[in-house]
Each structure stands twice: as C-alpha cells, then as structure tokens.
Write an enzyme that holds these catalytic residues in place. Structure first.
Site: not given
Ligand code: TYD
Length: 136
Positions: A52-54, A99, A124
């Site tokens: 749940g982030h990049a 992802r 992020i």
C-alpha cells in the site's frame, strides 16, 4: 542484465537433487542491482494487506520463498496482478511502483531483496500523492 519492466519474473538459479533444492541470488549476475537489505514478511494473517505504498528510489525483488500470495503492481497507468508461489521466481519492482500484497496462504513467507537501506523518506504512502507525482 537486459532492461526489466515492473512485475517481470526472474527465474533464479536453482540446484535440485533427490533431497531438495537450493536457490541462489548473486546480485550482479542474477538481478542486476546491489542488495543493501533483505527483509521478509511472515506469520501473516490470511486477511493481511501489506504494502500500500510506492518508493521513490528503491528497487526490489519479491520472492514467495514459502507458500503463496497475490502481488498487485501499478505503474504509469498499467496494473499487473501476479500470483506468486514459486520460491525460484522473483518479481522485479522498480522505483515508483505502487504495490499491494494480499491473499497470503498459510505459512507464506514474502522475501524482499532491496537496493537501499531502510529510509522512511523514500516511501510514498498516499495514493493521491503517488498519482500526482506520476503526473496523473
Ligand atoms: P512497511 O514497509 O510499511 O511494511 P508493509 O509494506 O509490509 O506493510 O514497514 C512496516 C514497519 O516496519 C514500519 O514501521 C517500518 C518498519 N521497517 C523497518 O524498520 N525497516 C525495514 O527495512 C522495513 C521494510 C520496515
């Protein structure tokens, strides 16, 4: 190594005999980036939603070294859903890839080989901010 796209699978060199298998990663030969860190997700609830982030700079290789899970990758208007469950296959995750990881099987272990040390400033974590940075 030839240029790789996000979600590309990399078949890792594996040596098997009648007693089992050994899979090896030598960074320069096998994955094309230096490994500065390795971590793994384990003891996972089947309801777990991880990721749940990049990342801004980080490149990773994700391997289901035990069990299976679903890896969902988004990058520049394209989405890929990968059923990871082969301990000899790694999935390439370049910078600026959103992802999510879910549907963990019992005993699943998700190993991550990472090109950089841990840095919270490289994350992020808000989808809107990510989309804005992608120019969407
Ligand atoms: P996070 O990357 O958010 O995990 P996931 O994407 O799987 O949900 O990290 C979870 C916690 O672990 C967070 O508090 C930061 C910490 N952490 C480290 O201290 N070092 C690391 O190398 C990683 C990957 C996480």
């Amino acid at each position: 190594m030839e240029n790789k796209n996000f979600g590309d699978s990399i078949q890792l060199r594996t040596f098997s005999d009648e007693f089992g298998s050994l899979t090896v990663v030598e960074p320069d030969i096998d994955i094309g980036f230096e490994i500065k860190r390795m971590y793994y997700l384990h003891s996972l609830s089947p309801e777990a939603l991880r990721g749940g982030h990049a990342h801004i700079k980080l490149t990773q290789l994700i391997v289901a070294i035990s069990g299976s899970f679903t890896l969902i990758l988004d990058r520049h208007h394209e989405s890929k859903t990968i059923e990871a469950g082969d301990p000899t296959v790694g999935y390439f995750v370049p910078p600026m890839t959103w992802r999510e990881i879910r549907n963990f099987s019992s005993g699943a272990v998700c190993m991550v080989l990472a090109s950089e040390r841990y840095d919270e400033d490289d994350y992020i974590r808000e989808k809107q901010k990510y989309l804005k940075l992608c120019g969407e």
